[in-house]
Every structure is written in C-alpha cells, then in structure tokens.
Design a protein around this motif. Sequence first.
Motif, short mmCIF file in Angstrom:
data_model
loop_
_atom_site.label_atom_id
_atom_site.label_comp_id
_atom_site.label_asym_id
_atom_site.label_seq_id
_atom_site.Cartn_x
_atom_site.Cartn_y
_atom_site.Cartn_z
N ILE A 13 0.85 -1.20 0.00
CA ILE A 13 0.00 0.00 0.00
C ILE A 13 0.88 1.24 0.00
O ILE A 13 0.67 2.17 -0.79
CB ILE A 13 -0.95 0.00 1.22
N ARG A 14 1.85 1.27 0.88
CA ARG A 14 2.75 2.43 0.98
C ARG A 14 3.59 2.57 -0.28
O ARG A 14 3.76 3.66 -0.81
CB ARG A 14 3.63 2.28 2.21
N LEU A 15 4.14 1.46 -0.76
CA LEU A 15 4.99 1.47 -1.94
C LEU A 15 4.24 2.02 -3.16
O LEU A 15 4.72 2.92 -3.85
CB LEU A 15 5.53 0.07 -2.23
N PHE A 16 3.06 1.48 -3.42
CA PHE A 16 2.31 1.91 -4.60
C PHE A 16 1.72 3.30 -4.43
O PHE A 16 1.52 4.02 -5.41
CB PHE A 16 1.26 0.87 -4.99
N GLY A 17 1.44 3.71 -3.20
CA GLY A 17 1.02 5.09 -2.95
C GLY A 17 2.14 6.06 -3.31
O GLY A 17 1.92 7.06 -4.00
N LEU A 18 3.35 5.76 -2.85
CA LEU A 18 4.50 6.61 -3.17
C LEU A 18 4.83 6.58 -4.66
O LEU A 18 5.15 7.61 -5.25
CB LEU A 18 5.71 6.20 -2.34
N LEU A 19 4.74 5.40 -5.26
CA LEU A 19 5.00 5.29 -6.70
C LEU A 19 4.00 6.10 -7.51
O LEU A 19 4.36 6.79 -8.46
CB LEU A 19 4.95 3.83 -7.15
N ILE A 139 -1.43 16.31 0.00
CA ILE A 139 -2.06 16.34 1.33
C ILE A 139 -2.34 14.93 1.82
O ILE A 139 -2.04 14.58 2.96
CB ILE A 139 -3.35 17.19 1.28
N HIS A 140 -2.91 14.11 0.95
CA HIS A 140 -3.24 12.72 1.30
C HIS A 140 -1.99 11.94 1.71
O HIS A 140 -1.97 11.30 2.76
CB HIS A 140 -3.92 12.05 0.11
N GLY A 141 -0.97 12.03 0.90
CA GLY A 141 0.25 11.26 1.17
C GLY A 141 1.04 11.78 2.35
O GLY A 141 1.52 11.01 3.18
N LEU A 142 1.15 13.09 2.45
CA LEU A 142 1.97 13.69 3.49
C LEU A 142 1.35 13.55 4.88
O LEU A 142 2.05 13.30 5.85
CB LEU A 142 2.20 15.17 3.17
N PHE A 143 0.03 13.65 4.95
CA PHE A 143 -0.62 13.63 6.26
C PHE A 143 -1.28 12.31 6.63
O PHE A 143 -1.50 12.04 7.80
CB PHE A 143 -1.63 14.78 6.37
N LEU A 144 -1.58 11.46 5.64
CA LEU A 144 -2.17 10.16 5.96
C LEU A 144 -1.14 9.04 5.81
O LEU A 144 -1.23 8.03 6.50
CB LEU A 144 -3.37 9.88 5.05
N GLY A 145 -0.17 9.26 4.94
CA GLY A 145 0.85 8.24 4.72
C GLY A 145 1.66 7.98 5.98
O GLY A 145 2.16 8.90 6.60
N THR A 146 1.78 6.71 6.32
CA THR A 146 2.50 6.35 7.55
C THR A 146 4.00 6.54 7.42
O THR A 146 4.70 6.53 8.43
CB THR A 146 2.19 4.89 7.94
N ASP A 147 4.48 6.72 6.21
CA ASP A 147 5.91 6.91 6.01
C ASP A 147 6.34 8.36 6.07
O ASP A 147 7.52 8.66 5.97
CB ASP A 147 6.34 6.34 4.65
N ASN A 150 9.17 9.36 8.16
CA ASN A 150 10.49 8.96 7.70
C ASN A 150 11.11 10.18 6.99
O ASN A 150 10.50 10.75 6.08
CB ASN A 150 10.35 7.78 6.74
N SER A 151 12.31 10.58 7.39
CA SER A 151 12.89 11.81 6.84
C SER A 151 13.10 11.73 5.33
O SER A 151 12.92 12.73 4.63
CB SER A 151 14.20 12.15 7.55
N ALA A 152 13.45 10.57 4.80
CA ALA A 152 13.65 10.45 3.35
C ALA A 152 12.33 10.67 2.60
O ALA A 152 12.29 11.38 1.59
CB ALA A 152 14.23 9.09 3.00
N VAL A 153 11.26 10.10 3.11
CA VAL A 153 9.94 10.27 2.48
C VAL A 153 9.48 11.72 2.63
O VAL A 153 8.97 12.33 1.68
CB VAL A 153 8.91 9.28 3.07
N TYR A 154 9.67 12.27 3.80
CA TYR A 154 9.29 13.66 4.04
C TYR A 154 10.01 14.58 3.06
O TYR A 154 9.39 15.44 2.42
CB TYR A 154 9.62 14.06 5.49
N TRP A 155 11.31 14.42 2.88
CA TRP A 155 12.07 15.27 1.97
C TRP A 155 11.75 14.97 0.51
O TRP A 155 11.87 15.85 -0.34
CB TRP A 155 13.57 15.21 2.27
#
Length: 192
Positions: A13-19, A139-147, A150-155
């Motif tokens: 879920i996280r991987l494909f959301g980020l992709l 907004i969805h990814g940054l505030f709902l995403g559990t990653d 993680n500083s790498a995901v945040y940046w």
Amino acid sequence: MGIFEVFNTWVLIRLFGLLSYLFFTLSVSFGMLGQFRSLKAKKTLLFQLHLSSAWAGMMAVLVHMLMLLIDSYQPYELIELLIPFTASYSPILSGVGTIAFLLTLSVIFTSDTMVKLLGRPLWKKIHILVFPAWLGMVIHGLFLGTDSSNSAVYWFYISSIFIVVVILLSAMMQQRKKQEEHTPTKLHITKK
C-alpha cells in the motif's frame, strides 16, 4: 525473513502510494515543461514522458487501492475508496485522496478519449484539474501516509513540491511575458 514477510499488503500500500505520487508528479512536471518555448525541440519527448508517467501513476494508484481492499489490518470497502469522506479510517484525508483520484481519472479519461469531442477550450479547463488533484495527492500522502515521519519520504515530498512550484511559477512568468509580447502597445500622443 521471507519475501512475503517483506512485501505484505501494508508495505505494498505504501509502496504503490508513493510510486503513484512520483509518477503523477513527473507527469505534471513534464506536462508543464512541454509548454516552455526553450524546450520546443524536446516537446514530443516531454509529451510522451507526460503521458507515460500519467498512465504509470494511474496503474500504481489502482494497485494502491486494490491493496487497501484486501488489507487485513485496515481494510477499506469499495464504496469508501470511490465516494469521498465515507471511509471509516481518517475520512477527511482518505476523502482527499479519493477526490484526487477522481479528478485525475477525469483528466486522463478526457485527455485520451474526448479531447476532439469536447473541443480544446473545454478540454483545457478540465485538464487544469490536474493541479488540485496533485495538491490533493500531496495532502493525502503527506498527512495520511504512515511513512511521512520517515525523513527520506518527508524530503521526497518537500523536494517534489518545490520542483513543481518552481516549474509552475516559471511557466506562469513565461505565459505572462508571451501575453505582453502579443499585446499591442498604445502610443501616447501629447498635444502641445
């Protein structure tokens, strides 16, 4: 640790959301870059990258949604994925993701199937919906995403926002300059 322990639904879920976010960000960026006069020689390449990344993003978001349906920890119902703000888990942020998906789907559908039928002016108005859709993804990814913690995901999110905003502002400045070039200047004649 086996491969199935590493790639459980939560990870997918996280991987494909980020992709999907990455591909849609690339699509938005390539689409805007294709409008730059200085990149006219690369317009065909940028257009193909724009389309390909949009479709890759759509495929990734569909897998993201499929994984949400079959996840055993926090499963979603189909209606929760397709109707904004009906999700039992974080209805506002989930709803923002749903709206982003629906807007993106409408842009892709009208771009690939209905551009001639709708006419270019209406198509352009629909195509502009990609910007609120992309913002909804942020907004969805940054505030709902559990990653996001993680500083790498945040940046990753912060740098992608920066890139899109810089390209957008540059495109707006170019458009303004183009309009000024095509606006006839008025001669002021003064009487003595």
